[in-house]
Design a protein around this motif. Structure first.
Motif, PDB file in Angstrom:
ATOM      1  N   ALA A  69      55.388  -6.303 -63.140  1.00  0.00           N
ATOM      2  CA  ALA A  69      54.766  -5.176 -62.444  1.00  0.00           C
ATOM      3  C   ALA A  69      53.699  -5.624 -61.454  1.00  0.00           C
ATOM      4  N   SER A  70      53.134  -6.809 -61.653  1.00  0.00           N
ATOM      5  CA  SER A  70      52.083  -7.274 -60.748  1.00  0.00           C
ATOM      6  C   SER A  70      52.614  -7.586 -59.356  1.00  0.00           C
ATOM      7  N   THR A  71      53.935  -7.683 -59.188  1.00  0.00           N
ATOM      8  CA  THR A  71      54.516  -7.965 -57.871  1.00  0.00           C
ATOM      9  C   THR A  71      54.811  -6.685 -57.087  1.00  0.00           C
ATOM     10  N   TYR A  72      54.443  -5.533 -57.654  1.00  0.00           N
ATOM     11  CA  TYR A  72      54.705  -4.244 -56.991  1.00  0.00           C
ATOM     12  C   TYR A  72      53.707  -4.000 -55.868  1.00  0.00           C
ATOM     13  N   ILE A  74      54.866  10.261 -58.191  1.00  0.00           N
ATOM     14  CA  ILE A  74      55.867   9.258 -57.830  1.00  0.00           C
ATOM     15  C   ILE A  74      55.365   8.472 -56.627  1.00  0.00           C
ATOM     16  N   GLU A  75      55.437   7.161 -56.762  1.00  0.00           N
ATOM     17  CA  GLU A  75      55.242   6.277 -55.618  1.00  0.00           C
ATOM     18  C   GLU A  75      56.549   5.535 -55.359  1.00  0.00           C
ATOM     19  N   VAL A  76      56.725   5.104 -54.118  1.00  0.00           N
ATOM     20  CA  VAL A  76      57.834   4.220 -53.771  1.00  0.00           C
ATOM     21  C   VAL A  76      57.227   2.956 -53.179  1.00  0.00           C
ATOM     22  N   GLY A  77      57.705   1.809 -53.648  1.00  0.00           N
ATOM     23  CA  GLY A  77      57.180   0.548 -53.150  1.00  0.00           C
ATOM     24  C   GLY A  77      58.201  -0.551 -53.248  1.00  0.00           C
ATOM     25  N   THR A  78      57.741  -1.778 -53.090  1.00  0.00           N
ATOM     26  CA  THR A  78      58.629  -2.940 -53.157  1.00  0.00           C
ATOM     27  C   THR A  78      58.151  -3.887 -54.248  1.00  0.00           C
ATOM     28  N   MET A  79      59.065  -4.769 -54.685  1.00  0.00           N
ATOM     29  CA  MET A  79      58.740  -5.759 -55.706  1.00  0.00           C
ATOM     30  C   MET A  79      59.400  -7.084 -55.357  1.00  0.00           C
ATOM     31  N   THR A  80      58.735  -8.149 -55.735  1.00  0.00           N
ATOM     32  CA  THR A  80      59.314  -9.482 -55.635  1.00  0.00           C
ATOM     33  C   THR A  80      60.115  -9.822 -56.874  1.00  0.00           C
ATOM     34  N   ILE A  90      63.796   0.372 -60.809  1.00  0.00           N
ATOM     35  CA  ILE A  90      63.910  -0.648 -59.762  1.00  0.00           C
ATOM     36  C   ILE A  90      65.373  -0.797 -59.345  1.00  0.00           C
ATOM     37  N   THR A  91      65.597  -0.802 -58.052  1.00  0.00           N
ATOM     38  CA  THR A  91      66.949  -0.882 -57.494  1.00  0.00           C
ATOM     39  C   THR A  91      67.542  -2.270 -57.696  1.00  0.00           C
ATOM     40  N   PRO A  92      68.842  -2.414 -57.424  1.00  0.00           N
ATOM     41  CA  PRO A  92      69.420  -3.757 -57.326  1.00  0.00           C
ATOM     42  C   PRO A  92      68.739  -4.561 -56.222  1.00  0.00           C
ATOM     43  N   GLU A  93      68.956  -5.860 -56.223  1.00  0.00           N
ATOM     44  CA  GLU A  93      68.423  -6.714 -55.163  1.00  0.00           C
ATOM     45  C   GLU A  93      69.013  -6.267 -53.824  1.00  0.00           C
ATOM     46  N   LEU A  94      68.133  -6.181 -52.805  1.00  0.00           N
ATOM     47  CA  LEU A  94      68.530  -5.657 -51.504  1.00  0.00           C
ATOM     48  C   LEU A  94      68.466  -6.757 -50.452  1.00  0.00           C
ATOM     49  N   ASN A  95      69.612  -7.191 -49.994  1.00  0.00           N
ATOM     50  CA  ASN A  95      69.653  -8.240 -48.971  1.00  0.00           C
ATOM     51  C   ASN A  95      68.979  -7.797 -47.677  1.00  0.00           C
ATOM     52  N   GLU A 138      63.737  18.238 -54.325  1.00  0.00           N
ATOM     53  CA  GLU A 138      63.731  18.151 -52.870  1.00  0.00           C
ATOM     54  C   GLU A 138      64.195  16.756 -52.476  1.00  0.00           C
ATOM     55  N   GLU A 139      64.688  16.657 -51.251  1.00  0.00           N
ATOM     56  CA  GLU A 139      65.116  15.363 -50.740  1.00  0.00           C
ATOM     57  C   GLU A 139      63.936  14.678 -50.045  1.00  0.00           C
ATOM     58  N   TYR A 140      63.791  13.375 -50.301  1.00  0.00           N
ATOM     59  CA  TYR A 140      62.715  12.587 -49.703  1.00  0.00           C
ATOM     60  C   TYR A 140      63.311  11.335 -49.075  1.00  0.00           C
ATOM     61  N   SER A 141      62.600  10.789 -48.095  1.00  0.00           N
ATOM     62  CA  SER A 141      63.045   9.580 -47.418  1.00  0.00           C
ATOM     63  C   SER A 141      61.837   8.717 -47.101  1.00  0.00           C
ATOM     64  N   VAL A 142      61.955   7.435 -47.390  1.00  0.00           N
ATOM     65  CA  VAL A 142      60.888   6.479 -47.102  1.00  0.00           C
ATOM     66  C   VAL A 142      61.480   5.353 -46.267  1.00  0.00           C
ATOM     67  N   ASN A 143      60.887   5.121 -45.100  1.00  0.00           N
ATOM     68  CA  ASN A 143      61.343   4.044 -44.225  1.00  0.00           C
ATOM     69  C   ASN A 143      60.692   2.724 -44.611  1.00  0.00           C
ATOM     70  N   PHE A 144      61.477   1.661 -44.568  1.00  0.00           N
ATOM     71  CA  PHE A 144      60.975   0.305 -44.796  1.00  0.00           C
ATOM     72  C   PHE A 144      61.154  -0.460 -43.484  1.00  0.00           C
ATOM     73  N   ASP A 145      60.211  -0.211 -42.571  1.00  0.00           N
ATOM     74  CA  ASP A 145      60.307  -0.755 -41.221  1.00  0.00           C
ATOM     75  C   ASP A 145      59.229  -1.790 -40.927  1.00  0.00           C
ATOM     76  N   ALA A 146      58.580  -2.286 -41.995  1.00  0.00           N
ATOM     77  CA  ALA A 146      57.582  -3.343 -41.831  1.00  0.00           C
ATOM     78  C   ALA A 146      58.100  -4.618 -42.480  1.00  0.00           C
ATOM     79  N   ALA A 147      57.663  -5.751 -41.965  1.00  0.00           N
ATOM     80  CA  ALA A 147      58.133  -7.044 -42.481  1.00  0.00           C
ATOM     81  C   ALA A 147      57.720  -7.223 -43.937  1.00  0.00           C
ATOM     82  N   THR A 148      58.611  -7.757 -44.743  1.00  0.00           N
ATOM     83  CA  THR A 148      58.331  -8.057 -46.141  1.00  0.00           C
ATOM     84  C   THR A 148      59.275  -9.154 -46.606  1.00  0.00           C
ATOM     85  N   THR A 149      58.841  -9.898 -47.609  1.00  0.00           N
ATOM     86  CA  THR A 149      59.724 -10.879 -48.247  1.00  0.00           C
ATOM     87  C   THR A 149      60.249 -10.357 -49.579  1.00  0.00           C
ATOM     88  N   ASP A 150      59.789  -9.160 -49.998  1.00  0.00           N
ATOM     89  CA  ASP A 150      60.278  -8.563 -51.236  1.00  0.00           C
ATOM     90  C   ASP A 150      61.749  -8.185 -51.091  1.00  0.00           C
TER      91      ASP A 150
END
Length: 468
Positions: A384-387, A373-379, A347-352, A400-412
């Motif tokens: 783990a239940s907040t994933y 591997i999955e990529v997701g968000t957490m509160t 899990i990454t640092p908190e992301l403003n 290989e290099e991968y990129s995932v866009n986070f272009d949808a609204a979220t409060t996580d």
């Protein structure tokens, strides 16, 4: 300046609660046989005279019943300031044997070594202590001497340990352990006219400040602090404290950073104690807008990142690894050990900027076949239940290099890499992670050549723009 009229105090060296049974220096109870040597610098002892006994501070509740008999102890002086390698023993015949086939006593979380006769210490040369324990039985992993890192980072301990075979102190085998950790010790008989502070603690830690406190009888001190591993003789920041209170607030820290602090007493205009410490602390983590992390700057798990392991195996792990890296020397390895049903979260640092819906995470990864591997968000990075899953990555056995866009609204406010498995002893590797704004113009990908002739070839690619 304020100076108190100080009494004399026993010599106490070492403040940390670090260590483990397998590397306890200079004596271990975790192995059947051990022989260790540790150096304590004259500048740390800061006293001279007859040493009558030693006390090593134990992990609270530790028992040394399996290593308290048939113990030989030597003490002496040396000009050596560092063990250069695992065979760099000090010749025990140059030391004074102060205990022969003796018995040690463990009480009140102290391991006591009573000398047969006092050892007269000159206070000028460095002190070396050698302990040979040969009872042949072994204790538990929690039975060990508390240890503190040498202030200068040098290797000041050698330790040989074996469950079945003793070594000869007159001709010792190569040490299994060469380390800067040494046992926290009380040297009895000699006293310091200006004792160092004791019981250093770091509390009320924020993103930019910490309260450091200590126990002492002086009225004036000097605090030296800096990033972990700094050279306190030439680096760091110094604070002069003459307000008579046993503590100081250190401000202006960087968030999510590991620091060390030392304190020494100022007893008069021409007398000061040795440095006490270090006390280690990590400043609290602040949210970040963007970051790049390649896991190469340390062998330790990076500050402000979190690992969450849901597994029936104690050996499932998320750790820095020098194997399977994309950029040298390190990557993150996520291993499920014997639990095929393990779920591991990096899990990454908190992301403003995650709620802004305009960022992406870019990274390199490879897996054992059958790992997912999955990529997701957490509160909450501890729950783990907040994933919430965003995308499954079709990773292969090659980086290989991968990129995932986070272009949808979220409060996580955290992004997580989730690893799952279809068999045991599988690995997922992640390296060179970047959290960054989604580019307005994406670079082309999936280049290929088709219908090549001797003079021409058809080049194709994938791109989001209308022109290339």
């Amino acid at each position: 300046m304020l100076f108190s009229c100080l009494g004399f105090a026993q010599v106490s060296i070492g403040n940390s609660s670090g260590g483990s049974g397998s590397i306890s220096s200079p004596i271990t109870n975790y192995w059947g046989y051990s022989y260790g040597q540790s150096i304590y610098l004259a500048s740390e002892v800061n006293a001279s005279g007859d040493i009558t006994s030693l006390d090593f501070k134990l992990n609270p509740g530790a028992s040394f019943a399996e290593a308290d008999e048939n113990v030989d102890v030597w003490i002496g002086t040396t000009t050596k300031t560092n063990f250069e390698n695992n065979t760099d023993w000090v010749d025990v015949s140059t030391l004074t044997q102060v205990l022969t086939d003796g018995t040690l006593t463990a009480s009140d979380d102290l391991l006591h070594i009573e000398f047969n006769a006092p050892f007269n210490y000159n206070g000028t040369d460095n002190l070396i202590i050698a302990v040979d324990a040969n009872e042949g039985d072994y204790g538990g992993s929690s039975d060990y001497v508390l240890q503190t890192e040498a202030q200068n980072g040098d290797n000041l301990s050698l330790l040989y340990r074996n469950d079945n075979t003793a070594t000869d102190p007159l001709d010792p085998d190569a040490a299994n352990v060469v380390q800067s950790l040494r046992g926290n010790i009380v040297i009895n008989g000699i006293t310091q006219s200006c004792p160092a502070p004791t019981d250093l603690t770091a509390t009320n830690i924020t993103t930019s400040s910490v309260d450091v406190s200590w126990t002492d009888t002086a009225d004036e001190w000097q605090i030296i602090y800096g990033p972990s591993g700094f050279d306190f003789e030439t680096e760091g920041t110094t604070i002069d404290d003459d307000d008579g209170t046993l503590g100081e607030t250190i401000s202006g820290l960087d968030s999510g950073t590991t620091y060390q602090a030392y304190v020494k007493s100022i007893c008069s205009t021409d007398e000061e104690s040795s440095l006490a410490g270090p006390v280690d602390f990590v400043s609290a983590c602040a949210g970040v807008d963007n970051f790049t992390e390649n896991f190469d700057s340390s062998v330790n798990f990076p500050n402000c990142w979190t690992k969450l392991i849901n597994s029936t195996s104690d050996f499932s792990s998320i750790a820095i690894s020098s194997f399977g890296n994309f950029s040298e020397p390190n990557a993150i390895q996520m291993n499920n050990s014997v639990d095929a049903a393990a779920q591991l979260y990096l899990i990454t640092p908190e992301l403003n900027t995650l709620p802004n819906a305009d960022h992406r995470i870019r990274f390199y990864a490879h897996t054992s076949l059958g790992s997912i591997i999955e990529v997701g968000t957490m509160t909450d990075p501890t729950d783990a239940s907040t994933y919430t899953s965003i995308q499954t990555i079709d990773a292969t056995n090659d980086y290989e290099e991968y990129s995932v866009n986070f272009d949808a609204a979220t409060t996580d406010q955290y992004v997580a890499f989730k690893a799952t498995y279809t068999a045991t002893y599988y690995n997922v590797y992640v390296d060179n992670v970047s959290w960054e704004p989604i580019p307005s113009c994406m670079k082309p990908s999936d280049f290929s050549f088709d219908e090549a002739t001797t003079t021409t070839a058809d080049l194709s690619w994938t791109a989001e723009g209308s022109e290339t």
